[in-house]
Motif scaffolding. Structure first.
Motif, mmCIF file in Angstrom:
data_model
loop_
_atom_site.group_PDB
_atom_site.id
_atom_site.type_symbol
_atom_site.label_atom_id
_atom_site.label_comp_id
_atom_site.label_asym_id
_atom_site.label_seq_id
_atom_site.Cartn_x
_atom_site.Cartn_y
_atom_site.Cartn_z
ATOM 1 N N ASP A 227 103.480 148.584 64.577
ATOM 2 C CA ASP A 227 103.629 147.623 63.840
ATOM 3 C C ASP A 227 102.493 146.605 64.106
ATOM 4 O O ASP A 227 102.701 145.686 64.959
ATOM 5 C CB ASP A 227 105.104 146.799 64.078
ATOM 6 N N TYR A 243 105.829 148.138 55.456
ATOM 7 C CA TYR A 243 105.933 147.529 56.767
ATOM 8 C C TYR A 243 107.283 147.125 56.882
ATOM 9 O O TYR A 243 108.267 147.227 56.383
ATOM 10 C CB TYR A 243 105.131 146.275 56.095
ATOM 11 N N ARG A 244 107.450 146.934 58.447
ATOM 12 C CA ARG A 244 108.852 146.456 58.791
ATOM 13 C C ARG A 244 108.604 144.882 59.473
ATOM 14 O O ARG A 244 107.417 144.301 59.549
ATOM 15 C CB ARG A 244 109.097 147.112 60.270
ATOM 16 N N LEU A 290 116.368 143.988 61.385
ATOM 17 C CA LEU A 290 114.996 144.516 61.099
ATOM 18 C C LEU A 290 115.099 145.593 59.736
ATOM 19 O O LEU A 290 115.861 146.264 59.918
ATOM 20 C CB LEU A 290 114.594 145.752 62.382
ATOM 21 N N ARG A 292 112.697 147.656 56.435
ATOM 22 C CA ARG A 292 111.188 148.058 56.033
ATOM 23 C C ARG A 292 111.289 147.655 54.437
ATOM 24 O O ARG A 292 112.135 147.840 53.804
ATOM 25 C CB ARG A 292 111.162 149.541 56.148
ATOM 26 N N SER A 355 112.116 153.979 60.688
ATOM 27 C CA SER A 355 112.131 153.192 59.664
ATOM 28 C C SER A 355 113.542 152.395 59.148
ATOM 29 O O SER A 355 114.612 153.079 59.437
ATOM 30 C CB SER A 355 111.499 153.777 58.291
ATOM 31 N N GLU A 356 113.400 151.164 58.976
ATOM 32 C CA GLU A 356 114.566 150.271 58.693
ATOM 33 C C GLU A 356 114.677 149.924 57.212
ATOM 34 O O GLU A 356 113.850 149.554 56.687
ATOM 35 C CB GLU A 356 114.493 149.124 59.481
ATOM 36 N N THR A 357 115.605 150.383 56.744
ATOM 37 C CA THR A 357 115.863 149.772 55.003
ATOM 38 C C THR A 357 117.225 149.258 55.019
ATOM 39 O O THR A 357 118.131 149.418 55.744
ATOM 40 C CB THR A 357 115.583 151.167 54.066
#
Length: 711
Positions: A227, A243-244, A290, A292, A355-357
């Motif tokens: 990151d 991006y995160r 967190l 994304r 990845s965080e969504t």
């Protein structure tokens, strides 16, 4: 014999030279000069006792911040300072973290300096005629030094101490080069971390703990940054990369504000949160989570999106090398990955590159997708072949065409079963994100049956409310709370207070501030007013609504309950957790004016503990010393003071406190407490010599007591 010229008389009021019981005693010390330039002068301006030395006033102007000065080591105390004599009447001090950039040398700071040694240091800061020095450089952007972690602030970052009077903030995006779900998992209060200054201002000092900023060795290895640093909007690439970032704040009308860098914050409007409609979305996006995102636009303001459809359009660099999957295989792969999603969730907590969504997702494994499909097909063929061989033994007349038909039917049957199980697991995973895990297996009838059997149990009613909230039925949850308050026996005040607290949390999360205050006023009519509003203050503090919290304390609690020690202490704790140290310290004199005298000692003790927790431990130690001078027989104060001193991990200071305690003349029972604590402490350090020393002191005390008793 030495010839010298008198320069100044100055006061000396220090515990090093005076007994602790005579704090009002003042000693005047004379200072002389042996400088040849001064000795040759016929007339030298001298200063009378109490007169200010002009050199002390002008020293800060002659040596501004960043300039180098030379002095002599005068003292090395146990509070973390190296005192340096710079000129008559002027002293500087070096905080132990600013003595070296090497951690081993920094931890051995007491052994490295000798009284009388000349050293050259940099002026770090000069305020209030007190000069702070540094051996690692001046306070400027790019300075690298060790910092002491003072507090962990969820959703904001780390509050660290750089010097005696310089505190700074390490934002969440600057803690590591790889963002993590729990950025504080390897950091706790009292740890030493290596930071670099990235921004200096009058309001706040910003620092970074990224290895890419602090370590040259890390850069030489060619390690990659998962990151990268986003210093401004110009560093972003719209429609080219994802991006995160961490959620900084949440607004019911404006949306979600995501922090991508220490000075870069973007907004996700409601329509860009998810491809699906989210009715009650606030609990799914807490502050500090967190996520994304992808960049939609940078002008006039930074607009972001968390929709899966927008994220999948942009192929990140990590996904560009992966083989492409044919659309005809998506249905086969879907069931496999959804089955693995529940197992991957546990590994995802520890992984720093997933990845965080916002929306529920499918976690892809790192193995080759084509290989996984081949293995699935081969496994299916083997299983179908074994079944066909059994059928061939029974029905030998089946043709080769019928065998292929059986294979296809069995494969489709297994795939339907897999899809069904995957859908059920995905549904359960979404429900766990919205409600408590303990309520997943209960239905509405089960909850109604439970509250009917135990109508006076607040926990059952609260679970029933949580069940409705998990389904998005906020009005039903409110009705359940009202029914619970009417059903619980009026004598069970604590049970009713638990239901009121749950209702406070409900209105705080899903209602408005006006509705929350309305519920609180209604609760105060049937319960203790102070208890109700203190519970409300706890709810506001846990949700980081500090503006409303200050309003509750100033307009309600401190006006109607100014004689309550608990109210002042809870407000002080709240101010300390927000790093508002000056307001916390100004609160103590106001509390002592309002509280009865018999509550003063416990109040001062509590605020001294707040200094250890949020502020300056040396200030807390001084507060305990002043109280114990007046009340030396209070074992509760001694116990807290000893615990706090041991927690600072300063062995010499802890031993000084124990030596003072065992030197008191108190009853045998109280002295036994001190000796036992002293022996336990030395035993924990592992030094047998010191343990025997304390035991001998205890034996001498007992013999002395027996001798006085016989007389």
């Amino acid at each position: 014999r030495l010839d010298a010229k008198l320069i100044v008389f100055r006061h000396s009021k220090s515990y090093r030279y005076l007994p602790i019981t005579r704090t009002d005693f003042v000693v005047s010390m004379a200072e002389f000069s042996l400088r040849p330039s001064i000795m040759e002068l016929n007339e030298v301006k001298t200063y009378a006792e109490g007169e200010k030395v002009e050199e002390a006033q002008d020293y800060a102007l002659l040596h501004p911040e960043g300039s180098e000065v030379t002095g002599y080591v005068r003292n090395i105390d146990c509070n973390g300072f190296v005192w340096v004599a710079l000129s008559p009447g002027v002293e500087g001090r070096i905080w132990h973290t600013l003595t070296s950039t090497d951690k081993v040398e920094m931890e051995r700071w007491k052994e490295r300096f000798t009284i009388g040694t000349a050293i050259t240091a940099t002026v770090f800061s000069s305020r209030d005629n007190r000069i702070d020095l540094s051996l690692v450089g001046g306070l400027a952007e790019g300075l690298k030094a060790w910092c002491l972690v003072r507090s962990l602030i969820p959703g904001i970052g780390l509050r660290v101490q750089l010097s005696a009077r310089q505190h700074g903030l390490v934002p969440l995006t600057e803690i590591s080069d790889t963002f993590n779900k729990n950025p504080f998992n390897k950091i706790k209060e009292g740890d030493m971390i290596y930071c670099t200054v990235i921004k200096t201002s009058d309001k706040q000092l910003l620092l970074s703990n990224r290895k890419s900023r602090t370590s040259q060795r890390w850069k030489k290895k060619g390690s990659t940054v998962t990151d990268p640093v986003i210093a401004s909007v110009e560093d972003l690439e719209p429609d080219a990369k994802t991006y995160r970032g961490y959620i900084k704040s949440v607004s019911q009308t404006a949306g979600i504000f995501v922090s991508l860098g220490y000075d870069t914050v973007g907004r996700v409007v409601l329509k860009n949160m998810s491809d699906n409609f989210l009715k009650h979305w606030e609990p799914m996006f807490p502050v500090g989570k967190l996520v994304r995102v992808c960049v939609l636009s940078t002008e006039p303001r930074l607009q972001l999106s968390m929709k899966r459809s927008d994220l999948t359009k942009i192929k990140s660099s990590e996904e560009s090398d992966a083989p492409q999957i044919q659309e005809c295989l998506d249905d086969i792969l879907m069931s496999k990955y959804q089955l693995n999603s529940s197992d991957e969730d546990a590994e995802e907590d520890e992984s720093e590159t997933e990845s965080e969504t916002a929306a529920p997702k499918i976690v892809y494994r790192k193995t080759s997708v084509v290989e996984d499909v081949d293995q699935d097909l081969k496994r299916a063929l083997r299983e179908s072949n074994s079944e066909d061989e059994d059928e061939d033994e029974v029905e030998e007349a089946d043709t080769e065409k019928s065998e292929e038909t059986v294979k296809g039917k069995s494969f489709e049957k297994r795939e339907r079963k897999r899809r069904k199980e995957a859908d059920e697991r995905e549904t359960r995973r979404i429900e766990r994100a919205l409600a408590d895990n303990s309520n997943d297996a209960l239905t509405e009838e089960d909850h109604e049956r439970e509250v009917a059997v135990n109508p006076n149990n607040a926990a059952s009613w609260v679970k029933f409310m949580a069940y409705y909230l998990g389904l998005g039925k906020v009005d039903k949850a409110r009705q359940t709370a009202t029914k619970a308050l009417a059903s619980i026996n009026y004598r069970l005040e604590n049970e009713k207070l638990d239901v009121w607290a749950a209702l406070f949390n409900l209105e705080n999360s899903f209602g408005s501030y006006e509705s929350l205050m309305s519920v609180c006023r209604e609760a105060s009519t049937t319960n203790d007013h102070k208890t109700v509003f203190l519970k409300l203050a706890s709810v506001l503090h846990s949700s980081h609504k500090f503006t409303e919290l200050d309003d509750i304390f100033k307009t309600v609690l401190l006006k109607k309950h100014k004689h309550s020690r608990k109210v002042w202490c809870q407000y002080g704790d709240s101010l300390g957790s927000q790093s508002r140290l000056d307001d916390m310290r100004d609160l103590l004199p106001r509390a002592l004016k309002s509280l009865p005298k018999h509550k003063h000692v416990r109040t001062i003790s509590y605020f001294a503990q707040l200094e250890y927790k949020y502020g300056d431990p040396n200030r807390g130690s001084t507060m305990f010393e002043n109280v114990l001078t007046t009340y030396p027989a209070r074992l509760d104060l001694w116990s807290v003071y000893i615990d706090r001193t041991i927690a600072m991990k300063d062995i010499s200071q802890a031993r000084n406190v124990f030596e003072r305690a065992i030197g008191l003349k108190l009853p045998l029972k109280k002295m036994k407490f001190f000796y036992k604590r002293y022996i336990d402490y030395e035993t924990s350090l592992g030094g047998s010599g010191k343990v025997e020393y304390v035991k001998n002191k205890a034996r001498d005390y007992l013999q002395q007591e027996k001798g006085e008793g016989s007389c």
